[in-house]
Design a protein around this motif. Structure first.
Motif, PDB file in Angstrom:
ATOM      1  N   GLU A 118       0.835  -1.189   0.000  1.00 14.08           N
ATOM      2  CA  GLU A 118       0.000   0.000   0.000  1.00 14.08           C
ATOM      3  C   GLU A 118       0.872   1.241   0.000  1.00 14.08           C
ATOM      4  O   GLU A 118       1.873   1.310   0.691  1.00 14.08           O
ATOM      5  CB  GLU A 118      -0.896   0.010   1.236  1.00 14.08           C
ATOM      6  CG  GLU A 118      -1.865   1.172   1.274  1.00 14.08           C
ATOM      7  CD  GLU A 118      -2.810   1.090   2.453  1.00 14.08           C
ATOM      8  OE1 GLU A 118      -2.774   2.002   3.293  1.00 14.08           O
ATOM      9  OE2 GLU A 118      -3.566   0.111   2.531  1.00 14.08           O
ATOM     10  N   GLY A 119       0.460   2.204  -0.809  1.00  9.96           N
ATOM     11  CA  GLY A 119       1.207   3.446  -0.889  1.00  9.96           C
ATOM     12  C   GLY A 119       0.280   4.629  -1.044  1.00  9.96           C
ATOM     13  O   GLY A 119      -0.917   4.476  -1.284  1.00  9.96           O
ATOM     14  N   VAL A 120       0.848   5.807  -0.899  1.00  7.91           N
ATOM     15  CA  VAL A 120       0.096   7.045  -1.080  1.00  7.91           C
ATOM     16  C   VAL A 120       0.645   7.728  -2.324  1.00  7.91           C
ATOM     17  O   VAL A 120       1.857   7.887  -2.476  1.00  7.91           O
ATOM     18  CB  VAL A 120       0.239   7.972   0.151  1.00  7.91           C
ATOM     19  CG1 VAL A 120      -0.452   9.303  -0.086  1.00  7.91           C
ATOM     20  CG2 VAL A 120      -0.323   7.295   1.392  1.00  7.91           C
ATOM     21  N   ILE A 121      -0.254   8.124  -3.223  1.00 10.52           N
ATOM     22  CA  ILE A 121       0.155   8.817  -4.440  1.00 10.52           C
ATOM     23  C   ILE A 121       0.726  10.170  -4.049  1.00 10.52           C
ATOM     24  O   ILE A 121       0.058  10.978  -3.403  1.00 10.52           O
ATOM     25  CB  ILE A 121      -1.031   9.013  -5.408  1.00 10.52           C
ATOM     26  CG1 ILE A 121      -1.724   7.684  -5.722  1.00 10.52           C
ATOM     27  CG2 ILE A 121      -0.567   9.723  -6.688  1.00 10.52           C
ATOM     28  CD1 ILE A 121      -0.869   6.671  -6.422  1.00 10.52           C
ATOM     29  N   TYR A 122       1.971  10.408  -4.426  1.00  6.63           N
ATOM     30  CA  TYR A 122       2.663  11.640  -4.080  1.00  6.63           C
ATOM     31  C   TYR A 122       2.552  12.658  -5.215  1.00  6.63           C
ATOM     32  O   TYR A 122       2.326  13.832  -4.981  1.00  6.63           O
ATOM     33  CB  TYR A 122       4.132  11.327  -3.788  1.00  6.63           C
ATOM     34  CG  TYR A 122       4.968  12.514  -3.413  1.00  6.63           C
ATOM     35  CD1 TYR A 122       4.900  13.046  -2.133  1.00  6.63           C
ATOM     36  CD2 TYR A 122       5.829  13.102  -4.330  1.00  6.63           C
ATOM     37  CE1 TYR A 122       5.662  14.141  -1.773  1.00  6.63           C
ATOM     38  CE2 TYR A 122       6.599  14.192  -3.984  1.00  6.63           C
ATOM     39  CZ  TYR A 122       6.507  14.706  -2.705  1.00  6.63           C
ATOM     40  OH  TYR A 122       7.274  15.791  -2.361  1.00  6.63           O
ATOM     41  N   GLU A 123       2.733  12.183  -6.457  1.00  2.00           N
ATOM     42  CA  GLU A 123       2.676  13.076  -7.603  1.00  2.00           C
ATOM     43  C   GLU A 123       2.268  12.291  -8.838  1.00  2.00           C
ATOM     44  O   GLU A 123       2.687  11.158  -9.026  1.00  2.00           O
ATOM     45  CB  GLU A 123       4.045  13.709  -7.832  1.00  2.00           C
ATOM     46  CG  GLU A 123       4.107  14.685  -8.977  1.00  2.00           C
ATOM     47  CD  GLU A 123       5.512  15.235  -9.195  1.00  2.00           C
ATOM     48  OE1 GLU A 123       5.909  15.359 -10.370  1.00  2.00           O
ATOM     49  OE2 GLU A 123       6.209  15.516  -8.206  1.00  2.00           O
ATOM     50  N   VAL A 124       1.446  12.910  -9.693  1.00  2.00           N
ATOM     51  CA  VAL A 124       1.022  12.292 -10.936  1.00  2.00           C
ATOM     52  C   VAL A 124       1.265  13.286 -12.065  1.00  2.00           C
ATOM     53  O   VAL A 124       0.914  14.460 -11.948  1.00  2.00           O
ATOM     54  CB  VAL A 124      -0.488  11.928 -10.904  1.00  2.00           C
ATOM     55  CG1 VAL A 124      -0.923  11.316 -12.226  1.00  2.00           C
ATOM     56  CG2 VAL A 124      -0.802  10.987  -9.760  1.00  2.00           C
ATOM     57  N   SER A 125       1.902  12.820 -13.131  1.00  3.76           N
ATOM     58  CA  SER A 125       2.066  13.652 -14.318  1.00  3.76           C
ATOM     59  C   SER A 125       1.756  12.792 -15.533  1.00  3.76           C
ATOM     60  O   SER A 125       1.395  11.621 -15.394  1.00  3.76           O
ATOM     61  CB  SER A 125       3.477  14.233 -14.385  1.00  3.76           C
ATOM     62  OG  SER A 125       4.418  13.210 -14.598  1.00  3.76           O
ATOM     63  N   LYS A 126       1.917  13.347 -16.708  1.00  2.00           N
ATOM     64  CA  LYS A 126       1.561  12.634 -17.937  1.00  2.00           C
ATOM     65  C   LYS A 126       2.310  11.308 -18.088  1.00  2.00           C
ATOM     66  O   LYS A 126       1.734  10.306 -18.475  1.00  2.00           O
ATOM     67  CB  LYS A 126       1.833  13.527 -19.143  1.00  2.00           C
ATOM     68  CG  LYS A 126       1.451  12.904 -20.459  1.00  2.00           C
ATOM     69  CD  LYS A 126       1.710  13.846 -21.603  1.00  2.00           C
ATOM     70  CE  LYS A 126       1.377  13.179 -22.920  1.00  2.00           C
ATOM     71  NZ  LYS A 126       1.703  14.044 -24.048  1.00  2.00           N
ATOM     72  N   ASN A 127       3.604  11.314 -17.778  1.00  2.04           N
ATOM     73  CA  ASN A 127       4.431  10.128 -18.028  1.00  2.04           C
ATOM     74  C   ASN A 127       4.976   9.445 -16.785  1.00  2.04           C
ATOM     75  O   ASN A 127       5.801   8.558 -16.893  1.00  2.04           O
ATOM     76  CB  ASN A 127       5.601  10.497 -18.946  1.00  2.04           C
ATOM     77  CG  ASN A 127       5.135  10.857 -20.330  1.00  2.04           C
ATOM     78  OD1 ASN A 127       4.222  10.244 -20.854  1.00  2.04           O
ATOM     79  ND2 ASN A 127       5.737  11.874 -20.905  1.00  2.04           N
ATOM     80  N   ARG A 128       4.561   9.888 -15.600  1.00  2.00           N
ATOM     81  CA  ARG A 128       5.088   9.233 -14.400  1.00  2.00           C
ATOM     82  C   ARG A 128       4.136   9.389 -13.219  1.00  2.00           C
ATOM     83  O   ARG A 128       3.291  10.273 -13.189  1.00  2.00           O
ATOM     84  CB  ARG A 128       6.464   9.758 -14.044  1.00  2.00           C
ATOM     85  CG  ARG A 128       6.432  11.069 -13.333  1.00  2.00           C
ATOM     86  CD  ARG A 128       7.783  11.470 -12.845  1.00  2.00           C
ATOM     87  NE  ARG A 128       7.569  12.726 -12.141  1.00  2.00           N
ATOM     88  CZ  ARG A 128       8.488  13.547 -11.798  1.00  2.00           C
ATOM     89  NH1 ARG A 128       9.734  13.275 -12.067  1.00  2.00           N
ATOM     90  NH2 ARG A 128       8.211  14.652 -11.163  1.00  2.00           N
ATOM     91  N   VAL A 129       4.350   8.484 -12.271  1.00  2.00           N
ATOM     92  CA  VAL A 129       3.620   8.559 -11.005  1.00  2.00           C
ATOM     93  C   VAL A 129       4.625   8.271  -9.895  1.00  2.00           C
ATOM     94  O   VAL A 129       5.493   7.416 -10.046  1.00  2.00           O
ATOM     95  CB  VAL A 129       2.420   7.578 -10.965  1.00  2.00           C
ATOM     96  CG1 VAL A 129       2.869   6.129 -11.078  1.00  2.00           C
ATOM     97  CG2 VAL A 129       1.589   7.772  -9.707  1.00  2.00           C
ATOM     98  N   GLN A 130       4.524   9.022  -8.809  1.00  2.00           N
ATOM     99  CA  GLN A 130       5.375   8.780  -7.647  1.00  2.00           C
ATOM    100  C   GLN A 130       4.482   8.287  -6.515  1.00  2.00           C
ATOM    101  O   GLN A 130       3.467   8.911  -6.204  1.00  2.00           O
ATOM    102  CB  GLN A 130       6.105  10.048  -7.228  1.00  2.00           C
ATOM    103  CG  GLN A 130       7.140  10.484  -8.236  1.00  2.00           C
ATOM    104  CD  GLN A 130       7.921  11.687  -7.767  1.00  2.00           C
ATOM    105  OE1 GLN A 130       7.450  12.474  -6.960  1.00  2.00           O
ATOM    106  NE2 GLN A 130       9.128  11.837  -8.280  1.00  2.00           N
ATOM    107  N   ILE A 131       4.879   7.168  -5.926  1.00  2.00           N
ATOM    108  CA  ILE A 131       4.112   6.536  -4.858  1.00  2.00           C
ATOM    109  C   ILE A 131       5.017   6.392  -3.646  1.00  2.00           C
ATOM    110  O   ILE A 131       6.142   5.902  -3.761  1.00  2.00           O
ATOM    111  CB  ILE A 131       3.594   5.140  -5.282  1.00  2.00           C
ATOM    112  CG1 ILE A 131       2.734   5.249  -6.547  1.00  2.00           C
ATOM    113  CG2 ILE A 131       2.818   4.483  -4.155  1.00  2.00           C
ATOM    114  CD1 ILE A 131       2.360   3.906  -7.138  1.00  2.00           C
ATOM    115  N   VAL A 132       4.536   6.808  -2.483  1.00  2.00           N
ATOM    116  CA  VAL A 132       5.269   6.603  -1.239  1.00  2.00           C
ATOM    117  C   VAL A 132       4.787   5.275  -0.664  1.00  2.00           C
ATOM    118  O   VAL A 132       3.610   5.125  -0.335  1.00  2.00           O
ATOM    119  CB  VAL A 132       5.029   7.759  -0.239  1.00  2.00           C
ATOM    120  CG1 VAL A 132       5.726   7.463   1.073  1.00  2.00           C
ATOM    121  CG2 VAL A 132       5.507   9.081  -0.818  1.00  2.00           C
ATOM    122  N   LEU A 133       5.705   4.300  -0.589  1.00  2.00           N
ATOM    123  CA  LEU A 133       5.372   2.983  -0.041  1.00  2.00           C
ATOM    124  C   LEU A 133       5.585   3.016   1.464  1.00  2.00           C
ATOM    125  O   LEU A 133       6.703   3.170   1.933  1.00  2.00           O
ATOM    126  CB  LEU A 133       6.223   1.896  -0.688  1.00  2.00           C
ATOM    127  CG  LEU A 133       6.030   1.730  -2.197  1.00  2.00           C
ATOM    128  CD1 LEU A 133       6.971   0.676  -2.728  1.00  2.00           C
ATOM    129  CD2 LEU A 133       4.591   1.380  -2.519  1.00  2.00           C
TER     130      LEU A 133
END
Length: 160
Positions: free
Chosen positions: A130-145
């Motif tokens: 389980e993670g929290v979405i930190y940032e979303v853009s057109k070509n990437r997603v950052q997830i904090v696990l």
């Protein structure tokens, strides 16, 4: 009875991870520095380089009494502490990181994800994490696990 060995988090001076890793291997220590291949852009060229996944961090597996042996080489600065004690990383977390880095992630689709959303990964080695979405853009997603205490960036490759 031998003392239990644990994984510890060692911080190094900036850009010294590879050198410290090499020196500690020469001391017969069990060390791990997760590396990723990235594309770097200079003014005149692009080049693929191997860089640490977590800058300035090396994982050391040793007994409590051998922890200070790392300071026999140049480059290490200090260990990560948690609640006044050296932070210990579980074997399963190191194994998960190693397995994840062995996979070739060539594409990631970002659909209806918003910053702050909780997300449970459905496939690959992080399945069930389980993670929290930190940032979303057109070509990437950052997830904090949460379990690993790290931010993972998944980038969609542009294939020409």
């Amino acid at each position: 009875m031998s003392e239990t060995e644990n994984w510890y988090v060692l911080y190094t001076k900036p850009n010294r991870e590879k050198k410290v890793l090499s020196q500690l291997l020469n001391l017969d220590m069990t060390v791990y520095c997760p590396m990723v291949t990235t594309m770097r852009q200079w003014s005149d060229r692009k080049k693929k380089i191997e860089a640490p996944l977590i800058p300035r961090v090396i994982f050391i597996k040793c007994s409590e009494q051998d922890r200070n042996k790392v300071f026999e080489v140049s480059g290490p600065q200090h260990y990560l502490f948690w609640l006044g004690k050296p932070a210990i990383v579980q074997n399963a977390e190191i194994e998960t990181m190693q397995a994840w880095l062995q996979q070739d992630i060539s594409e990631a689709n970002v659909i209806d994800l918003k910053t702050g959303d909780t997300y449970v990964i459905q496939n690959n080695v992080f399945k069930g994490q389980e993670g929290v979405i930190y940032e979303v853009s057109k070509n990437r997603v950052q997830i904090v696990l949460k379990e690993l205490g790290m931010k993972v960036t998944i980038t969609k490759e542009n294939r020409s």
